[in-house]
Design a protein around this motif. Structure first.
Motif, PDB file in Angstrom:
ATOM      1  N   TYR A 285       0.786  -1.237   0.000  1.00 54.85           N
ATOM      2  CA  TYR A 285       0.000   0.000   0.000  1.00 54.85           C
ATOM      3  C   TYR A 285       0.817   1.286   0.000  1.00 54.85           C
ATOM      4  O   TYR A 285       0.252   2.367  -0.057  1.00 54.85           O
ATOM      5  CB  TYR A 285      -0.969  -0.015   1.196  1.00 54.85           C
ATOM      6  N   ALA A 286       2.142   1.197   0.081  1.00 53.65           N
ATOM      7  CA  ALA A 286       2.991   2.399  -0.050  1.00 53.65           C
ATOM      8  C   ALA A 286       3.830   2.220  -1.308  1.00 53.65           C
ATOM      9  O   ALA A 286       4.962   1.748  -1.245  1.00 53.65           O
ATOM     10  CB  ALA A 286       3.862   2.587   1.185  1.00 53.65           C
ATOM     11  N   LYS A 287       3.273   2.580  -2.455  1.00 51.58           N
ATOM     12  CA  LYS A 287       3.928   2.339  -3.745  1.00 51.58           C
ATOM     13  C   LYS A 287       4.887   3.490  -4.056  1.00 51.58           C
ATOM     14  O   LYS A 287       4.564   4.651  -3.832  1.00 51.58           O
ATOM     15  CB  LYS A 287       2.851   2.231  -4.835  1.00 51.58           C
ATOM     16  N   VAL A 288       6.054   3.147  -4.576  1.00 54.52           N
ATOM     17  CA  VAL A 288       7.032   4.161  -4.978  1.00 54.52           C
ATOM     18  C   VAL A 288       6.967   4.325  -6.495  1.00 54.52           C
ATOM     19  O   VAL A 288       7.102   3.354  -7.233  1.00 54.52           O
ATOM     20  CB  VAL A 288       8.465   3.765  -4.552  1.00 54.52           C
ATOM     21  N   GLU A 289       6.721   5.544  -6.959  1.00 55.35           N
ATOM     22  CA  GLU A 289       6.707   5.843  -8.399  1.00 55.35           C
ATOM     23  C   GLU A 289       7.941   6.687  -8.715  1.00 55.35           C
ATOM     24  O   GLU A 289       8.118   7.761  -8.148  1.00 55.35           O
ATOM     25  CB  GLU A 289       5.440   6.610  -8.796  1.00 55.35           C
ATOM     26  N   LYS A 290       8.786   6.191  -9.611  1.00 60.19           N
ATOM     27  CA  LYS A 290      10.037   6.896  -9.940  1.00 60.19           C
ATOM     28  C   LYS A 290       9.882   7.594 -11.297  1.00 60.19           C
ATOM     29  O   LYS A 290       9.607   6.936 -12.297  1.00 60.19           O
ATOM     30  CB  LYS A 290      11.206   5.901  -9.992  1.00 60.19           C
TER      31      LYS A 290
ATOM     32  N   ASP B 237      -2.888  -1.551  -7.985  1.00 59.99           N
ATOM     33  CA  ASP B 237      -3.267  -0.129  -8.010  1.00 59.99           C
ATOM     34  C   ASP B 237      -4.740   0.044  -7.655  1.00 59.99           C
ATOM     35  O   ASP B 237      -5.118   0.967  -6.934  1.00 59.99           O
ATOM     36  CB  ASP B 237      -2.986   0.473  -9.401  1.00 59.99           C
ATOM     37  N   ASN B 238      -5.579  -0.864  -8.170  1.00 57.61           N
ATOM     38  CA  ASN B 238      -7.017  -0.788  -7.893  1.00 57.61           C
ATOM     39  C   ASN B 238      -7.283  -0.951  -6.397  1.00 57.61           C
ATOM     40  O   ASN B 238      -8.119  -0.251  -5.814  1.00 57.61           O
ATOM     41  CB  ASN B 238      -7.749  -1.892  -8.670  1.00 57.61           C
ATOM     42  N   ASN B 239      -6.538  -1.879  -5.758  1.00 58.30           N
ATOM     43  CA  ASN B 239      -6.700  -2.086  -4.311  1.00 58.30           C
ATOM     44  C   ASN B 239      -6.277  -0.858  -3.522  1.00 58.30           C
ATOM     45  O   ASN B 239      -6.877  -0.519  -2.497  1.00 58.30           O
ATOM     46  CB  ASN B 239      -5.877  -3.301  -3.853  1.00 58.30           C
ATOM     47  N   ARG B 240      -5.217  -0.175  -3.996  1.00 59.25           N
ATOM     48  CA  ARG B 240      -4.758   1.037  -3.301  1.00 59.25           C
ATOM     49  C   ARG B 240      -5.775   2.171  -3.458  1.00 59.25           C
ATOM     50  O   ARG B 240      -6.011   2.921  -2.514  1.00 59.25           O
ATOM     51  CB  ARG B 240      -3.392   1.466  -3.837  1.00 59.25           C
ATOM     52  N   ILE B 241      -6.366   2.294  -4.657  1.00 62.06           N
ATOM     53  CA  ILE B 241      -7.407   3.326  -4.865  1.00 62.06           C
ATOM     54  C   ILE B 241      -8.586   3.027  -3.941  1.00 62.06           C
ATOM     55  O   ILE B 241      -9.164   3.932  -3.341  1.00 62.06           O
ATOM     56  CB  ILE B 241      -7.852   3.379  -6.345  1.00 62.06           C
ATOM     57  N   ALA B 242      -8.931   1.730  -3.813  1.00 60.65           N
ATOM     58  CA  ALA B 242     -10.052   1.338  -2.944  1.00 60.65           C
ATOM     59  C   ALA B 242      -9.795   1.758  -1.502  1.00 60.65           C
ATOM     60  O   ALA B 242     -10.679   2.278  -0.822  1.00 60.65           O
ATOM     61  CB  ALA B 242     -10.264  -0.175  -3.030  1.00 60.65           C
ATOM     62  N   ARG B 243      -8.550   1.545  -1.023  1.00 61.26           N
ATOM     63  CA  ARG B 243      -8.203   1.919   0.357  1.00 61.26           C
ATOM     64  C   ARG B 243      -8.188   3.438   0.526  1.00 61.26           C
ATOM     65  O   ARG B 243      -8.440   3.943   1.613  1.00 61.26           O
ATOM     66  CB  ARG B 243      -6.815   1.371   0.707  1.00 61.26           C
ATOM     67  N   SER B 244      -7.864   4.170  -0.541  1.00 62.59           N
ATOM     68  CA  SER B 244      -7.737   5.628  -0.442  1.00 62.59           C
ATOM     69  C   SER B 244      -9.087   6.328  -0.422  1.00 62.59           C
ATOM     70  O   SER B 244      -9.299   7.257   0.354  1.00 62.59           O
ATOM     71  CB  SER B 244      -6.919   6.178  -1.612  1.00 62.59           C
ATOM     72  N   CYS B 245      -9.997   5.900  -1.318  1.00 61.48           N
ATOM     73  CA  CYS B 245     -11.248   6.656  -1.479  1.00 61.48           C
ATOM     74  C   CYS B 245     -12.465   5.949  -0.882  1.00 61.48           C
ATOM     75  O   CYS B 245     -13.586   6.446  -1.004  1.00 61.48           O
ATOM     76  CB  CYS B 245     -11.493   6.970  -2.953  1.00 61.48           C
ATOM     77  N   GLY B 246     -12.267   4.779  -0.260  1.00 60.96           N
ATOM     78  CA  GLY B 246     -13.386   4.099   0.401  1.00 60.96           C
ATOM     79  C   GLY B 246     -14.298   3.337  -0.530  1.00 60.96           C
ATOM     80  O   GLY B 246     -15.428   3.000  -0.157  1.00 60.96           O
ATOM     81  N   ALA B 247     -13.847   3.059  -1.751  1.00 65.52           N
ATOM     82  CA  ALA B 247     -14.675   2.304  -2.704  1.00 65.52           C
ATOM     83  C   ALA B 247     -14.454   0.808  -2.512  1.00 65.52           C
ATOM     84  O   ALA B 247     -13.529   0.381  -1.814  1.00 65.52           O
ATOM     85  CB  ALA B 247     -14.321   2.700  -4.134  1.00 65.52           C
ATOM     86  N   THR B 248     -15.309  -0.003  -3.145  1.00 68.66           N
ATOM     87  CA  THR B 248     -15.161  -1.456  -3.117  1.00 68.66           C
ATOM     88  C   THR B 248     -14.976  -1.948  -4.552  1.00 68.66           C
ATOM     89  O   THR B 248     -15.705  -1.511  -5.444  1.00 68.66           O
ATOM     90  CB  THR B 248     -16.419  -2.121  -2.518  1.00 68.66           C
TER      91      THR B 248
ATOM     92  N   PRO C  42      -6.899   8.424   3.868  1.00 74.35           N
ATOM     93  CA  PRO C  42      -6.346   7.369   2.998  1.00 74.35           C
ATOM     94  C   PRO C  42      -5.576   6.329   3.809  1.00 74.35           C
ATOM     95  O   PRO C  42      -4.845   6.670   4.727  1.00 74.35           O
ATOM     96  CB  PRO C  42      -5.394   8.144   2.080  1.00 74.35           C
ATOM     97  N   LYS C  43      -5.759   5.066   3.472  1.00 73.40           N
ATOM     98  CA  LYS C  43      -5.001   3.987   4.104  1.00 73.40           C
ATOM     99  C   LYS C  43      -4.007   3.397   3.092  1.00 73.40           C
ATOM    100  O   LYS C  43      -3.529   2.280   3.244  1.00 73.40           O
ATOM    101  CB  LYS C  43      -5.947   2.899   4.625  1.00 73.40           C
ATOM    102  N   ALA C  44      -3.742   4.157   2.034  1.00 74.59           N
ATOM    103  CA  ALA C  44      -2.736   3.787   1.035  1.00 74.59           C
ATOM    104  C   ALA C  44      -2.162   5.082   0.485  1.00 74.59           C
ATOM    105  O   ALA C  44      -2.812   6.123   0.536  1.00 74.59           O
ATOM    106  CB  ALA C  44      -3.362   2.971  -0.085  1.00 74.59           C
ATOM    107  N   CYS C  45      -0.929   5.036  -0.004  1.00 74.45           N
ATOM    108  CA  CYS C  45      -0.318   6.260  -0.530  1.00 74.45           C
ATOM    109  C   CYS C  45       0.670   5.926  -1.641  1.00 74.45           C
ATOM    110  O   CYS C  45       1.043   4.765  -1.839  1.00 74.45           O
ATOM    111  CB  CYS C  45       0.393   7.022   0.588  1.00 74.45           C
ATOM    112  N   THR C  46       1.067   6.956  -2.357  1.00 74.57           N
ATOM    113  CA  THR C  46       2.095   6.827  -3.389  1.00 74.57           C
ATOM    114  C   THR C  46       3.222   7.797  -3.048  1.00 74.57           C
ATOM    115  O   THR C  46       2.970   8.944  -2.697  1.00 74.57           O
ATOM    116  CB  THR C  46       1.520   7.157  -4.782  1.00 74.57           C
TER     117      THR C  46
END
Length: 551
Positions: A200-205, A321-332, A371-375
């Motif tokens: 859930y803590a993804k690094v984008e370079k 990525d979809n799972n991280r978006i779900a954790r961030s915005c409260g969607a399922t 958010p429970k996930a971040c980039t």
């Protein structure tokens, strides 16, 4: 092979090599020492970098023990075991990969004289096990509790971890990024703490810009653009739907060919496709979303319906990525469109935006409420620098996670090794049996960490180590260690160099267990094939004859 009698018979073919006894044990010790010597210079703030070239022509420049050993190819089985413990340490704790290899190499090295004196390995192993039990107890006694809500204290802990790394020059920034990202993904349920930084803590370079521009986003960023040019590229407070199904017409899975007798049949098939897409899109549109993310494809017709409804769509999103978006915005994440409900819609994101950075488009879902996930967005001069910064950040995040799960600290700079070594030597004086000397050897082996720190600084090793021993000989001086910059004996509390208890415990356990494992090996049997045309053995193993299988 099983013969005609009662029991199995081992048949060694001519090309099967077998080595046994003391020779194998001493060879294992040499192999372990060779691996430890490779990365000995990678310990401490004055650590040197290694340049690694892979067979594809790629180059890696790093002083991360695990990254170096991962790229090395070795033949000796004992050396492969040593490389494996570095990987275990990295996966379990995320830091201390260099220390664990140096320590394991030294523990085997101090066992060599006992093997040469024909002391049985079982005697050495028993002493090592006793030492390990005492080690863990002593570490608990000398550890200090830490307040994880104290920002300054936490920053000092992370700084001591990354001070030896490339990113050490940007220490405050790196500490802030590590703290923010770990606190974001921290979840506590029913008294159980969960911090999953890998998922859930993804690094984008993104190459370009400067390292100072790196930051933690309070949401998610993915390398995607909207599917249609007329779709909105900026939406405030969006309603987000996440799907795990294609928005395309399902092709017949079992039907391989289709016979059409009339022209109208073909038109009817096309109509069926359109009706299906229309139904799927109407299931989504009735919930009035602003953005739709799907892990599969979106057909042209579906895009047309979305554009008419004012919905932005992003397709072929990775599951992670979809799972991280779900954790961030409260969607399922939903598998079928006809199962969509109002509670599946994510409404906690503050902004959906498409930005162009460099040559590529990136989708941002940010300003999330909780958010429970971040980039982590990393910027830097080149890909090589970004890869090294990412490795360093992973270590920093792992240290933060370890402290938050088990909030106990130990003094760094070789102080804890020296303190434990002295206490083990005191305990060994109470022993009177044959195990005393191997037990003392473990205490001496721990001194390898401060000794290596002194060597890497270029200081006088014998004088400095003697001075450090003298400090620890008097009671209460357990926080004196080596200043990694100057090589002088210093009180580590003044320097603020601390290490998490979890890292040290795991490193000691792994190093001692590996040393025990390799000492128990007294036989290496290799049945590998030799190349054709070699003189000493045939190209293929000979099949055992009928006579050889008899009792």
């Amino acid at each position: 092979m099983f013969g005609r009698g009662s029991g199995p018979i081992l048949v060694l073919s001519q090309n099967t090599k077998r080595e046994s006894g003391r020779k194998v044990q001493l060879e294992n010790v040499q192999a372990a020492k060779a691996i430890a010597d490779i990365i000995r210079t990678c310990l401490g703030p004055r650590a040197m970098l290694k340049m690694l070239m892979d067979p594809m022509g790629g180059i890696v420049m790093t002083n991360d023990g695990n990254a170096i050993l991962r790229e090395i190819t070795v033949q000796h089985p004992a050396a492969q075991s040593m490389i494996e413990i570095s990987r275990t340490q990295d996966e379990e704790i995320g830091d201390g990969t260099t220390s664990v290899i140096i320590l394991a190499g030294e523990l085997l090295s101090v066992a060599a004289p006992f093997l040469e004196q024909n002391i049985h390995p079982t005697v050495i192993i028993k002493a090592y096990r006793q030492a390990l039990e005492d080690l863990v107890e002593i570490l608990r006694e000398v550890s200090l509790p830490v307040d994880i809500n104290n920002q300054e204290q936490m920053t000092n802990i992370i700084k001591s971890c990354i001070g030896t790394k490339f990113i050490g020059k940007w220490g405050n920034l790196a500490c802030q990024i590590a703290l923010d990202s770990v606190k974001t993904v921290f979840i506590e349920e029913n008294g159980r703490k969960e911090i999953d930084i890998k998922r859930y803590a993804k690094v984008e370079k993104i190459p370009g810009g400067t390292i100072e521009e790196s930051k933690v986003l309070n949401g998610v960023m993915i390398n995607k653009d909207v599917t249609h040019p007329k779709m909105k590229r900026r939406i405030e407070n969006p309603r987000i739907i996440l799907l795990d199904c294609p928005l395309e017409y399902k092709k017949g899975e079992s039907m391989t060919n289709l016979e059409l007798s009339k022209e109208e049949d073909f038109s009817r098939i096309l109509e069926l496709e359109e009706e299906y897409i229309q139904q799927v899109c109407s299931d989504i549109i009735r919930l009035k979303p602003d953005v739709v993310f799907t892990e599969k494809g979106i057909s042209d017709l579906a895009q047309h319906f979305f554009v008419k409804a004012g919905i932005s769509a992003v397709r072929r999103v990775r599951k992670t990525d979809n799972n991280r978006i779900a954790r961030s915005c409260g969607a399922t994440v939903v598998n079928r469109t006809d199962e969509l409900k109002e509670e599946d819609v994510g409404t906690e994101a503050g902004l959906f935006e498409i930005k162009k950075i460099g040559d590529e488009y990136f989708c941002f879902v940010t300003e999330c409420k909780n958010p429970k996930a971040c980039t982590i967005l990393l910027r830097g001069a080149s890909k090589d620098i970004l890869h090294e910064v990412e490795r360093n950040l992973q270590d920093a995040m792992s240290v933060t996670r370890n402290v938050m799960i088990e909030p106990y600290l130990l003094p760094g700079g070789g102080a804890v090794e020296m303190a434990v070594s002295q206490l083990l030597l005191e305990k060994s004086k109470l022993m009177t049996d044959i195990h005393q000397r191997p037990y003392q050897a473990v205490a001496k082996a721990l001194e390898v960490i401060p000794r290596t720190l002194i060597q890497n600084c270029g200081a006088n090793m014998i004088r400095t180590l003697t001075a450090l021993r003298a400090k620890h000989a008097s009671a209460g001086n357990t926080t004196w260690g080596i200043n990694g910059e100057t090589g002088e004996v210093t009180n580590i509390v003044e320097l603020g160099i601390w290490e998490p208890l979890a890292v040290k415990q795991q490193a000691y356990k792994t190093a001692v267990e590996t040393a025990i494992l390799l000492l128990r090996i007294d036989d290496i049997v290799s049945g590998s094939k030799k190349a054709k045309g070699s003189d000493d053995s045939p190209a293929a193993p000979q099949q055992p004859t009928e006579e050889s299988t008899k009792d």
